[in-house]
Motif scaffolding. Structure first.
Motif, PDB file in Angstrom:
ATOM      1  N   TYR A 188       0.839  -1.199   0.000  1.00  0.00           N
ATOM      2  CA  TYR A 188       0.000   0.000   0.000  1.00  0.00           C
ATOM      3  C   TYR A 188       0.873   1.248   0.000  1.00  0.00           C
ATOM      4  N   GLN A 189       1.901   1.239   0.846  1.00  0.00           N
ATOM      5  CA  GLN A 189       2.786   2.403   0.952  1.00  0.00           C
ATOM      6  C   GLN A 189       3.554   2.640  -0.337  1.00  0.00           C
ATOM      7  N   THR A 190       4.122   1.572  -0.874  1.00  0.00           N
ATOM      8  CA  THR A 190       4.903   1.706  -2.104  1.00  0.00           C
ATOM      9  C   THR A 190       4.036   2.242  -3.229  1.00  0.00           C
ATOM     10  N   PHE A 191       2.762   1.790  -3.215  1.00  0.00           N
ATOM     11  CA  PHE A 191       1.877   2.175  -4.304  1.00  0.00           C
ATOM     12  C   PHE A 191       1.377   3.606  -4.135  1.00  0.00           C
ATOM     13  N   TYR A 192       0.836   3.933  -2.967  1.00  0.00           N
ATOM     14  CA  TYR A 192       0.145   5.212  -2.808  1.00  0.00           C
ATOM     15  C   TYR A 192       1.060   6.333  -2.340  1.00  0.00           C
ATOM     16  N   THR A 193       2.143   5.990  -1.654  1.00  0.00           N
ATOM     17  CA  THR A 193       3.015   7.061  -1.178  1.00  0.00           C
ATOM     18  C   THR A 193       4.225   7.227  -2.093  1.00  0.00           C
ATOM     19  N   ALA A 194       4.897   6.100  -2.402  1.00  0.00           N
ATOM     20  CA  ALA A 194       6.086   6.192  -3.255  1.00  0.00           C
ATOM     21  C   ALA A 194       5.699   6.150  -4.728  1.00  0.00           C
ATOM     22  N   HIS A 195       4.471   5.724  -5.029  1.00  0.00           N
ATOM     23  CA  HIS A 195       4.000   5.636  -6.416  1.00  0.00           C
ATOM     24  C   HIS A 195       4.908   4.776  -7.284  1.00  0.00           C
ATOM     25  N   ASP A 196       5.560   3.781  -6.642  1.00  0.00           N
ATOM     26  CA  ASP A 196       6.417   2.868  -7.414  1.00  0.00           C
ATOM     27  C   ASP A 196       5.569   1.647  -7.780  1.00  0.00           C
ATOM     28  N   TYR A 197       4.834   1.779  -8.897  1.00  0.00           N
ATOM     29  CA  TYR A 197       3.863   0.745  -9.248  1.00  0.00           C
ATOM     30  C   TYR A 197       4.537  -0.597  -9.539  1.00  0.00           C
ATOM     31  N   GLY A 198       5.674  -0.561 -10.170  1.00  0.00           N
ATOM     32  CA  GLY A 198       6.381  -1.802 -10.502  1.00  0.00           C
ATOM     33  C   GLY A 198       6.751  -2.579  -9.250  1.00  0.00           C
ATOM     34  N   LEU A 199       7.387  -1.890  -8.295  1.00  0.00           N
ATOM     35  CA  LEU A 199       7.839  -2.552  -7.068  1.00  0.00           C
ATOM     36  C   LEU A 199       6.631  -3.081  -6.276  1.00  0.00           C
ATOM     37  N   ALA A 200       5.580  -2.237  -6.176  1.00  0.00           N
ATOM     38  CA  ALA A 200       4.389  -2.661  -5.437  1.00  0.00           C
ATOM     39  C   ALA A 200       3.782  -3.906  -6.076  1.00  0.00           C
ATOM     40  N   SER A 201       3.741  -3.920  -7.421  1.00  0.00           N
ATOM     41  CA  SER A 201       3.171  -5.080  -8.102  1.00  0.00           C
ATOM     42  C   SER A 201       3.994  -6.327  -7.838  1.00  0.00           C
ATOM     43  N   ALA A 202       5.318  -6.194  -7.869  1.00  0.00           N
ATOM     44  CA  ALA A 202       6.181  -7.354  -7.614  1.00  0.00           C
ATOM     45  C   ALA A 202       5.936  -7.893  -6.208  1.00  0.00           C
ATOM     46  N   ALA A 203       5.838  -6.989  -5.225  1.00  0.00           N
ATOM     47  CA  ALA A 203       5.563  -7.430  -3.853  1.00  0.00           C
ATOM     48  C   ALA A 203       4.193  -8.107  -3.785  1.00  0.00           C
ATOM     49  N   GLY A 204       3.246  -7.538  -4.529  1.00  0.00           N
ATOM     50  CA  GLY A 204       1.909  -8.130  -4.560  1.00  0.00           C
ATOM     51  C   GLY A 204       1.937  -9.540  -5.122  1.00  0.00           C
ATOM     52  N   VAL A 205       2.683  -9.718  -6.215  1.00  0.00           N
ATOM     53  CA  VAL A 205       2.765 -11.040  -6.839  1.00  0.00           C
ATOM     54  C   VAL A 205       3.381 -12.041  -5.857  1.00  0.00           C
ATOM     55  N   ILE A 206       4.397 -11.599  -5.140  1.00  0.00           N
ATOM     56  CA  ILE A 206       5.030 -12.508  -4.164  1.00  0.00           C
ATOM     57  C   ILE A 206       4.024 -12.904  -3.081  1.00  0.00           C
ATOM     58  N   THR A 207       3.236 -11.932  -2.623  1.00  0.00           N
ATOM     59  CA  THR A 207       2.212 -12.257  -1.624  1.00  0.00           C
ATOM     60  C   THR A 207       1.214 -13.273  -2.180  1.00  0.00           C
ATOM     61  N   VAL A 208       0.803 -13.043  -3.437  1.00  0.00           N
ATOM     62  CA  VAL A 208      -0.168 -13.958  -4.042  1.00  0.00           C
ATOM     63  C   VAL A 208       0.416 -15.368  -4.138  1.00  0.00           C
ATOM     64  N   ILE A 209       1.682 -15.459  -4.548  1.00  0.00           N
ATOM     65  CA  ILE A 209       2.299 -16.792  -4.662  1.00  0.00           C
ATOM     66  C   ILE A 209       2.314 -17.485  -3.301  1.00  0.00           C
ATOM     67  N   GLY A 210       2.700 -16.724  -2.284  1.00  0.00           N
ATOM     68  CA  GLY A 210       2.705 -17.294  -0.935  1.00  0.00           C
ATOM     69  C   GLY A 210       1.324 -17.777  -0.537  1.00  0.00           C
ATOM     70  N   THR A 211       0.319 -16.955  -0.864  1.00  0.00           N
ATOM     71  CA  THR A 211      -1.048 -17.325  -0.486  1.00  0.00           C
ATOM     72  C   THR A 211      -1.512 -18.550  -1.255  1.00  0.00           C
ATOM     73  N   ILE A 212      -1.129 -18.629  -2.550  1.00  0.00           N
ATOM     74  CA  ILE A 212      -1.548 -19.793  -3.345  1.00  0.00           C
ATOM     75  C   ILE A 212      -0.968 -21.079  -2.758  1.00  0.00           C
ATOM     76  N   ILE A 213       0.292 -20.986  -2.304  1.00  0.00           N
ATOM     77  CA  ILE A 213       0.906 -22.174  -1.707  1.00  0.00           C
ATOM     78  C   ILE A 213       0.090 -22.609  -0.493  1.00  0.00           C
ATOM     79  N   ILE A 214      -0.252 -21.650   0.362  1.00  0.00           N
ATOM     80  CA  ILE A 214      -1.043 -21.990   1.547  1.00  0.00           C
ATOM     81  C   ILE A 214      -2.413 -22.510   1.129  1.00  0.00           C
ATOM     82  N   ALA A 215      -3.028 -21.838   0.134  1.00  0.00           N
ATOM     83  CA  ALA A 215      -4.379 -22.222  -0.276  1.00  0.00           C
ATOM     84  C   ALA A 215      -4.403 -23.643  -0.842  1.00  0.00           C
ATOM     85  N   THR A 216      -3.349 -24.012  -1.581  1.00  0.00           N
ATOM     86  CA  THR A 216      -3.294 -25.366  -2.139  1.00  0.00           C
ATOM     87  C   THR A 216      -3.293 -26.390  -1.007  1.00  0.00           C
ATOM     88  N   LEU A 217      -2.478 -26.108   0.003  1.00  0.00           N
ATOM     89  CA  LEU A 217      -2.450 -27.013   1.145  1.00  0.00           C
ATOM     90  C   LEU A 217      -3.830 -27.067   1.798  1.00  0.00           C
TER      91      LEU A 217
END
Lengths: 320, 370
Positions: free
Chosen positions: A276-305
């Motif tokens: 949220y901070q990277t996106f709305y305060t630093a406006h670094d959309y690329g970095l925020a998206s990469a962090a988001g993707v990593i979170t999603v991957i982590g969540t998918i691993i948990i969700a599969t289990l």
């Protein structure tokens, strides 16, 4: 995730010689076509944003430097994993998730075991125990921050004043709870909200316990503790796993509590907050998206289990 | 090894006026195989669960040997139970299932292992010891449940309809195996079933219950030959006994054209009761096909003939029933020679073999002296 459901009989070549292939294809489409609008709508609102995030995560895209926009490969991912703030956020996320899940599981199990007994007013108590889970997360976080933790007028310090007052002291300790233990404060608020969830799942597990097996164990000489240790706990194992995994999926994504109680200060920023901070305060959309993707991957691993646990649970129910 | 004594034991479920088991008095001898039998809801399972300590005993007491177990917990009663559903521990292997009670009792690993192996050998379960219950067939699960009971070498075995989840053929086979196993171990056994054939074939003695009350407890043969009352008479035997209400006229019991002479003992018992009606029961095999002229012969219209090979059963009705006599009283089942079965719709003459009728009071349902 896509699941294809086909009736066993409609597989080609399975049944006796049916209508011609062309006719069958037409019939199939007559069934599928009405579903298409919904499918397309679902893809547009759920899958396209994710694809967009994926694409942006490989781009250097910062609103403050519009001229530098372009693809940079894995650059953003490297930055997420090497950036100290990001790495700390990952660690905070893991710690937050593990502590909240484990503590609320233990508390949930104790409460579920108590609520599994018969007593007067059990229905009312059960309903009251569930209410924290029904409160909007932001409201719950505000409640903890202002009504409970606040050093001036919060309930915790009010209780301290009252207790000290009982012993005639007018100088009670008035700690600033959130400053003293910022992460713990967030964890306590989250545990309060998630214990009912765990309790519900475990209570369902307890009530699906086969009674005759417990009776057999009692006749075999087991004490109440031994029945819990050898019968109830193994039976609850799947439910514990399910509760832990489902809880983890949600708690990894916690944003409200962090935002409201500490605003990510004092080392409490977790991944969703950093994004949220990277996106709305630093406006670094690329970095925020990469962090988001990593979170999603982590969540998918948990969700599969989690899904695997759920399916074994259903298999066991069927066997019975 | 021990005796089991129910001393006016009663169970009243909360919220119910009528006791589920009403002042049950029953003595099971050491090493005896006692079967509790009755229609569903008669309190037979409740009686067993009271002995197991799974139901409270509201009045009276239960003793195992000389120990009063009325207020003891199940785990202190030294009993083992086989459940209808088997109640195997789903997450444990067969060996762990059988050894659980020993493990709880704090026996050493070697002792548990030897005793489980011995029991598995008796029950032919050796190759399944490492399997989980869900990987076993119904019959194998049933044997594991038996194994779990015999491993403990308890004072009393309790069995709650252990065969009702098996298919018909396996049930007959397992029935004899359980009876043989019990004779071999010599452990006092209380066995609950709703199937009177199981009760008759397995029990040393059979206790018939109805609505929480013990109707009769005796050896299978005596239950069959000398039922104490109309309920036991109708419950024991397959096909059931013919039971009908007859009027008493001139020292004879009369229904339609059927006439049965009554003895003076019966008549005097009836006259003290002041009754002009009597319930007469006669088993299908106590009827003979005779000619019309034979004394005591009465006509029967043949409805259906069931031919089973070894036997044939004639289902018929008594014609010429007087006004007010229920048609149900006129239903008759008779065993006839399977080599020469009568034809459907034919009128035949039957006679009750002398002395084979059972006489009961119409008022109380109790047996009358013959």
């Amino acid at each position: 995730m896509s699941v294809t459901l086909e009736r066993p009989g409609t597989e080609p070549g399975a049944g006796p010689a049916g209508p011609s292939p062309a006719l069958r294809r037409a019939a199939d489409w007559a069934r599928r076509a009405p579903l298409l609008p919904a499918l397309i709508f679902m893809i547009v609102v759920t899958q396209l944003p994710f694809v967009a995030t994926l694409v942006i995560s490989f781009m250097n895209w910062n609103a403050y430097y519009p001229d530098e926009r372009g693809f940079t490969g894995l650059d953003n991912y490297v930055r997420v994993l090497t950036d100290v703030a990001m790495r700390d956020a990952i660690i905070v996320t893991v710690e937050l998730t593990v502590v909240v899940v484990l503590v609320s599981l233990v508390l949930g199990m104790v409460i579920a075991l108590l609520l599994d007994r018969k007593f007067f007013g059990r229905g009312a108590v059960r309903t009251m125990m569930i209410t924290p889970f029904l409160i909007v997360p932001v409201a719950a976080a505000l409640l903890w921050k202002h009504a409970l933790f606040n050093p001036e007028y919060g309930l915790l310090n009010g209780v301290l004043t009252w207790i000290w007052g009982l012993f005639g002291s007018d100088n009670p300790p008035q700690p600033d709870w959130i400053t003293m233990a910022p992460l713990a404060s967030i964890e306590i608020a989250l545990i309060w909200q998630w214990t009912p969830f765990m309790m519900l799942i475990l209570l369902a597990g307890l009530q699906s316990r086969p009674l005759d097996v417990i009776e057999a164990a009692r006749i075999d000489g087991a004490s109440s503790w031994q029945i819990f240790r050898y019968m109830t706990f193994p039976h609850l194992r799947r439910y514990l796993e399910l509760g832990a995994l489902l809880g983890a999926i949600y708690i990894v994504q916690t944003f409200d509590a962090v935002f409201v109680i500490t605003s990510g200060g004092l080392g409490t920023a977790n991944l969703p907050y950093i994004i949220y901070q990277t996106f709305y305060t630093a406006h670094d959309y690329g970095l925020a998206s990469a962090a988001g993707v990593i979170t999603v991957i982590g969540t998918i691993i948990i969700a599969t289990l989690a899904l695997r646990t759920v399916s074994t649970l259903f298999q066991e129910e069927n066997v019975r | 090894m021990a005796t089991v004594t129910y001393d006016r034991a009663s169970r009243i479920y909360p919220g119910s006026e009528r006791p589920a088991v009403d002042a049950l008095d029953l003595q099971v001898e050491d090493g005896e195989f006692l079967v509790l039998v009755g229609p569903s809801g008669c309190g037979k399972s409740t009686s067993l669960r009271m002995l197991a300590g799974l139901e409270d005993i509201d009045r009276g007491s239960i003793r195992i040997g000389d120990r009063d177990v009325t207020n003891l917990k199940s785990k202190d009663r030294d009993i083992a139970m086989v459940f209808q559903s088997y109640a195997l521990y789903p997450h444990m292997t067969v060996a762990d299932n059988m050894g659980f009670a020993l493990k709880i009792a704090g026996k050493s690993r070697e002792e548990i292992s030897t005793r489980v192996r011995e029991a598995a050998k008796i029950l032919d379960l050796e190759e399944f010891l490492d399997r989980k219950p869900k990987a076993l067939s119904g019959g194998q699960r049933q044997r594991v449940a038996m194994g779990r009971a015999i491993v403990r070498d308890p004072q009393v075995f309790l069995m709650d309809e252990p065969l009702s989840n098996l298919d018909a053929k396996l049930r007959v086979q397992t029935r004899t195996q359980i009876a043989a196993l019990q004779r071999r171990l010599g452990t006092t056994t209380v066995y609950v079933t709703h199937d009177q054939v199981e009760a008759m074939t397995m029990g040393d003695r059979v206790a018939v219950l109805r609505a929480g009350v013990l109707e009769q407890c005796d050896t299978p043969l005596r239950l069959y030959q000398e039922p104490d009352n109309v309920f036991v008479a109708g419950f024991i035997g397959s096909p059931g006994m013919n039971i009908a209400e007859f009027t008493v006229e001139d020292g004879q019991a009369v229904l339609g054209r059927a006439r049965i002479p009554l003895t003076t003992a019966t008549l005097s018992a009836l006259s003290t009761e002041g009754a002009d009606r009597i319930i007469v029961g006669y088993r299908p095999e106590s009827l003979d096909l005779v000619s019309e002229t034979e004394p005591g012969a009465f006509p029967v219209l043949v409805g259906v003939v069931e031919e089973l090979g070894s036997d044939a059963f004639l289902h018929g009705t008594l014609p010429e029933l007087a006004e007010g006599e229920s048609t149900e009283s006129g239903q008759i089942v008779a065993r006839v020679d399977p080599a020469r079965p009568p034809a459907k719709g034919e009128q035949v003459y039957l006679r009750i073999q002398p002395g084979k009728e059972h006489l009961f009071s119409a008022a109380t349902g109790q047996r009358l002296p013959a």
